[in-house]
Structures are given as C-alpha cells and as structure tokens.
Design a protein around this motif. Sequence first.
Motif, PDB file in Angstrom:
ATOM      1  N   ILE A 231     -50.039 -37.274  26.982  1.00 29.71           N
ATOM      2  CA  ILE A 231     -49.782 -36.782  25.624  1.00 29.71           C
ATOM      3  C   ILE A 231     -50.461 -35.423  25.531  1.00 29.71           C
ATOM      4  N   SER A 232     -49.676 -34.374  25.302  1.00 26.35           N
ATOM      5  CA  SER A 232     -50.218 -33.012  25.347  1.00 26.35           C
ATOM      6  C   SER A 232     -50.196 -32.354  23.975  1.00 26.35           C
ATOM      7  N   TYR A 233     -51.168 -31.467  23.761  1.00 33.16           N
ATOM      8  CA  TYR A 233     -51.250 -30.647  22.560  1.00 33.16           C
ATOM      9  C   TYR A 233     -51.476 -29.202  23.002  1.00 33.16           C
ATOM     10  N   GLN A 245     -54.765 -31.886  18.810  1.00 30.22           N
ATOM     11  CA  GLN A 245     -55.663 -32.652  19.672  1.00 30.22           C
ATOM     12  C   GLN A 245     -55.960 -34.026  19.075  1.00 30.22           C
ATOM     13  N   ALA A 248     -52.707 -36.163  19.256  1.00 28.47           N
ATOM     14  CA  ALA A 248     -52.463 -36.617  20.627  1.00 28.47           C
ATOM     15  C   ALA A 248     -53.416 -37.744  21.004  1.00 28.47           C
ATOM     16  N   GLY A 249     -54.685 -37.603  20.637  1.00 31.41           N
ATOM     17  CA  GLY A 249     -55.664 -38.634  20.955  1.00 31.41           C
ATOM     18  C   GLY A 249     -55.356 -39.951  20.264  1.00 31.41           C
ATOM     19  N   ALA A 252     -52.267 -41.510  21.964  1.00 28.08           N
ATOM     20  CA  ALA A 252     -52.641 -42.069  23.267  1.00 28.08           C
ATOM     21  C   ALA A 252     -53.398 -43.381  23.096  1.00 28.08           C
ATOM     22  N   ALA A 264     -54.936 -37.533  26.867  1.00 26.68           N
ATOM     23  CA  ALA A 264     -54.541 -36.522  25.886  1.00 26.68           C
ATOM     24  C   ALA A 264     -55.080 -35.197  26.389  1.00 26.68           C
ATOM     25  N   VAL A 280     -47.159 -32.284  19.537  1.00 26.69           N
ATOM     26  CA  VAL A 280     -47.554 -33.062  20.710  1.00 26.69           C
ATOM     27  C   VAL A 280     -46.313 -33.356  21.539  1.00 26.69           C
ATOM     28  N   CYS A 282     -45.034 -36.064  24.334  1.00 32.62           N
ATOM     29  CA  CYS A 282     -45.298 -37.363  24.946  1.00 32.62           C
ATOM     30  C   CYS A 282     -44.415 -37.499  26.182  1.00 32.62           C
TER      31      CYS A 282
END
Length: 315
Positions: A231-233, A245, A248-249, A252, A264, A280, A282
């Motif tokens: 999962i990226s930001y 962030q 995403a956290g 996740a 993340a 985000v 995914c």
Amino acid sequence: MGAAGPHVRDLQHRLSATGHWTGPVSGEYDAATADAVKAFQQQRSIDIDGICGPETWSLLIEAGQRLGDRLLYLRSPHLRGDDVAEVQRMLSTLGFAVGRIDGIWGRLTAAAVADFQMNMDLSGDGVCGDGTLASLQRLVRPLGDAAIVAHIAERRRLESPGRQLAGRRIAVGEAGGLEPVTASVRRMIGRNGAEVLTVHHPDWSAQAAQVNRFGAAVYIAFEIKPGAPSISYFQGRHFVSRAGQKLAGDIADGLKTMFGLIPAQGMGLPMLRESAMPAVLCRFEQVEGLLEHSREVAGVITDSTRELLAGLSAN
C-alpha cells in the motif's frame, strides 16, 4: 541488458550527473549500468527493476534540471524538474501555498510565485528568474525547513465540519481487470453519502488528471502487479503526504487478516505524485484473492477513509 549505442551513452552521462554512475561511458547496458539505474530508482522512490523505461527516463531528465538554468513559468504541459521542487520548497518554507512539493509547476505554484514577488516589490508576473530566485534564497537561508506549509495545506483540504463521508468526493481507480473491486468500494462508500468517481484507465497520469478535475478529497486505486502486496502513499524528495501515510497504514492494518502483513510505503509513482489530494495505491499479486475478498476490502477502505476525515476534523 545487452542494449548498446548512443542512447545508452546518454543514459550513462545522465546517471553520472546524478552521482549514480562512476564508470566509463561505454554505451553498453551491462550489469553495472543496471545497478546504477536501480540505485536511481530507489532514490526517486519508484519501482526498482533496473530497466530505464519512460518513467525512469523522465525522472532522469528532471534530475538534470538545475536551479537557475532556466526560467520557470506556467505553461502546458507543466514544467517539471528538481529545480521546480526546490522553488516549491523555498516558497512553502516561507509560508506561500504551493500545494504539494511535487516538482510540477502548476497553477498553485505560479500563483505562489506571483504572491511572493508582490510581497517583495518585484514584477508579480509569476515567472521565476534570477531576481526572484535571489530573493527566495536570501530569505530561506536562515530558516532551513522549519515551516513547511504544504503539510498544513494538505490537512486543510480534508477538514470538514462533519465526521462522516456524507457530502465528500472520493475517487476510486484501477488500471485494468479490477472493476468488481472498485464497484464494491463505490457502493459501500456511496451508501455512506459520499459522491464517488470510479476511474478505469491504464495510464495513471490520465487517471490523476481526471481525479483532480473531479476535486476528490481522497483517491484510492488498485493494481495487479507481480511481487508482494503493498500500500503506497506519496513521498517526494521534499514532501511526504502525511494524510496519505496514515490512510495507507490504516488500510494495510485492516487488510492483514485477509492478506497477511502488507507494508505501507512512500513512493513517487505518477498516480501518487500527480494527484492533488492524499492518494494511496493498493497493489496485489493475485486477482483471485482480491476478488474473493472484495466486500471486506471495500469495508476496510470505507472505514479507513472515514477515520482519516474524522480524525482531521476533530483536530
């Protein structure tokens, strides 16, 4: 690997200018060149594969743009580069609203330059040349990065008197083959009163442009890609999306009962960099597992988005 010619020499020259290549400019794409490309990709927070494709090449060109080497102004397509990001950083440190520090010279950055110029009795034309740069550098030098207003602007974009999704605009996207997942997310978020845009396009830059026009508060996208789920930001050289962030956290954490531990991570991918709002991405390796749990995934996305907006409103 194995490519050779003037284009490889050009690549090696550009890698050398960024400090990632110290070997001879041979014009041969060997293992050392691939390693240098990987190091550059890692530094820029994009996918690390050792292949110089369009995204890596564009970032190499941007990395070669030195502050003061060219006039910076609003045009279409927008100017991009490390010099743009540096001007954005300085303006943000001084309290001028540039939006995100993303290295893209858009409308907000041009307006911030014009505002700064008028405060300094300069031209006010929004064009950043030698005089504007000198004034920026003189004022920023004693401040460092003590106050980055871009983070405050991101928070304000999401603030709302209410704690629910009702009345908010949320965008959900996918790059192909995941329409059932985005449909499930759209239905669940929509039942909470939000206006939802679903975007289906293989070009992430085109998706980001459409989502920006929609004026979404949050943008969540899905992609099938070989490798471990993530999962990226957005994370750039001078800016990390703190709202992205957190989102995403939370996503996740909510998905771990279905997919195990998912990192993340901050990245500079086009979808994350070019969207104006917290976003985000995914990523999953298998379509089947994601489709099997699409309802549960939609619930996690909805709850995490509501929590993000509620938390910011409460603060």
